[in-house]
Write an enzyme that holds these catalytic residues in place. Sequence first.
Site, PDB file in Angstrom:
ATOM      1  N   GLU A 163       1.049  -1.460  -0.179  1.00 43.23           N
ATOM      2  CA  GLU A 163       0.049  -0.238  -0.163  1.00 43.23           C
ATOM      3  C   GLU A 163       0.684   1.455   0.195  1.00 43.23           C
ATOM      4  O   GLU A 163       0.443   2.217  -0.123  1.00 43.23           O
ATOM      5  CB  GLU A 163      -0.381   0.125   1.249  1.00 43.23           C
ATOM      6  N   TRP A 219       2.235   1.938  -3.480  1.00 38.09           N
ATOM      7  CA  TRP A 219       0.602   2.680  -4.164  1.00 38.09           C
ATOM      8  C   TRP A 219       0.650   3.615  -4.647  1.00 38.09           C
ATOM      9  O   TRP A 219       0.513   4.775  -4.789  1.00 38.09           O
ATOM     10  CB  TRP A 219      -0.553   1.652  -4.125  1.00 38.09           C
ATOM     11  N   TRP A 273     -20.124  11.455 -19.359  1.00 35.42           N
ATOM     12  CA  TRP A 273     -20.350  11.643 -17.637  1.00 35.42           C
ATOM     13  C   TRP A 273     -21.282  12.961 -17.653  1.00 35.42           C
ATOM     14  O   TRP A 273     -20.967  14.150 -18.080  1.00 35.42           O
ATOM     15  CB  TRP A 273     -19.551  11.628 -17.001  1.00 35.42           C
ATOM     16  N   ASN A 302     -11.116   2.837   3.010  1.00 39.51           N
ATOM     17  CA  ASN A 302     -10.572   2.525   1.636  1.00 39.51           C
ATOM     18  C   ASN A 302     -11.636   1.189   1.208  1.00 39.51           C
ATOM     19  O   ASN A 302     -12.079   1.698   0.073  1.00 39.51           O
ATOM     20  CB  ASN A 302      -9.617   2.401   1.150  1.00 39.51           C
ATOM     21  N   TRP A 324     -16.065  11.947 -12.588  1.00 37.65           N
ATOM     22  CA  TRP A 324     -15.765  11.446 -11.528  1.00 37.65           C
ATOM     23  C   TRP A 324     -14.229  12.518 -10.288  1.00 37.65           C
ATOM     24  O   TRP A 324     -13.710  12.384  -9.321  1.00 37.65           O
ATOM     25  CB  TRP A 324     -14.335  10.777 -11.926  1.00 37.65           C
ATOM     26  N   TRP A 356      -9.303   7.808  -7.973  1.00 37.99           N
ATOM     27  CA  TRP A 356     -10.692   7.802  -8.672  1.00 37.99           C
ATOM     28  C   TRP A 356     -10.399   7.364 -10.061  1.00 37.99           C
ATOM     29  O   TRP A 356     -11.292   6.699 -10.540  1.00 37.99           O
ATOM     30  CB  TRP A 356     -11.069   9.957  -8.285  1.00 37.99           C
TER      31      TRP A 356
END
Length: 462
Positions: free
Chosen positions: A282, A285, A313, A351, A369, A392
């Site tokens: 993590e 990431w 969108w 999360n 988004w 996102w």
Amino acid sequence: MTRTLVWFRDDLRTADHEALAEACRRAERPGDVVALYILDEVSPGVRTLGGAAKWWLHHALDSLQQNLAELGIPLLLRSGDPGQILRELSGELGAQRVHWSRRYGGPEREVDASIKAALPERGIEVESFNASLLHEPWTVQTNTGGPYKVYTPFWRQISVRDPGPTRDRPAALGSLEAAEDSLPHARLGTETLEEWELLPTRPDWASGLRSTWTPTEAGGQERLHDFLETQVQDYDDARDVPADDDTSRLSPYLRFGQLSPRQVWEAAHQQSPDSVSTFLSEIGWREFCWHLLFHFPHLPHTNLRSQFDAYPWKSRSESPEEFQAWAKGRTGFPWVDAGQRQLWETGHMHNRVRMASASLLIKNLGIDWREGEAWFWDTLVDADAASNPANWQWVAGSGMDAAPYFRIFNPERQRDRFDPKGRYINAWIPELNTPDYPTPIIDLKASREEALAHYSQISGKG
């Protein structure tokens, strides 16, 4: 005199701080090191902090000011254009050097580059250092020499790299009073945290933040120690249960630099390798997101996969009632609503719930988004310029190494799987199963099919 001005940004700590340590190493007397924080809300493209982040910043700077005072280093506060402030202040203080920790967003790099070019013309040496990443973006490349666009091979490379040792907090240079006495009268022109009005007052919505967080450098160290001592062994499974929230909760400390990733890496490697591997991935990431932002500076506002520019969108203004229901936790889907309420109250959302909440907004409600990213930017204490938009885009399917475009999180199935007894939902939705709780604002099945149809139309483009 060999005075160095240390410009703090997203590195609000005193330990493992290369720029500060090097300035102190060269110092000969109190007053040779002066710290500076600039509240920059004027540089083009540099994002103004959201409300929750401003709350954290206030307390982080208050903590930093106290910690630096113990080292005999004054912290000056200024707001405005960084280039102008640094030119004027360096002259007023008689500084020969300016130190700072490098930044990786496009607009921030442009600001820093212009200052780094201008100050030497005035006889002021500029040095920059790494403070925010394990490995800087230009040091990690694929076999063909370009940036990684997929996380797994990126992590495979950096997970076996040594980021180097951390640095201790510098020794005190003398008393703060002696340092301040050595400064010219320009010292009296510093601004105050109270003048910046970073804390909410009308209304004061931060009570939940105050009861949840300790936004200090010491608080970050304590949280890291507690997590590694008591929680990391069960992290693989427990991280998916929001009622227990056995996640690390280190992200805001990393975001404001009260912890460095090297400190986390070093402390974690003192544990069993098997117990920390998932947790460290993590951290990897987070690193990946910052590398993406460096190589693709349009990440916060533009689809990384251009074919998604054709996705229909909707904006927030086109669906104001639906967006408001999502933002305030009134969608009728308890899993999402609990997360949104947790976010509003604490500046944090688990999360596992973040992914489902973002999926509902983008893929079921069909809202862009970027609208959700902006809401999170304003309400998360850990929102940063890389992880927030990258995550996102991951959910939207428009980013690098994104979730498959056809993956649409079903909030009802997520609830059944990760909160089967309703402990998380009941904690945040006391009116559940009463007439006060709304019915679902959209049909999950129909909206899913519509989203898949739109995605299939653009999947072959770009």
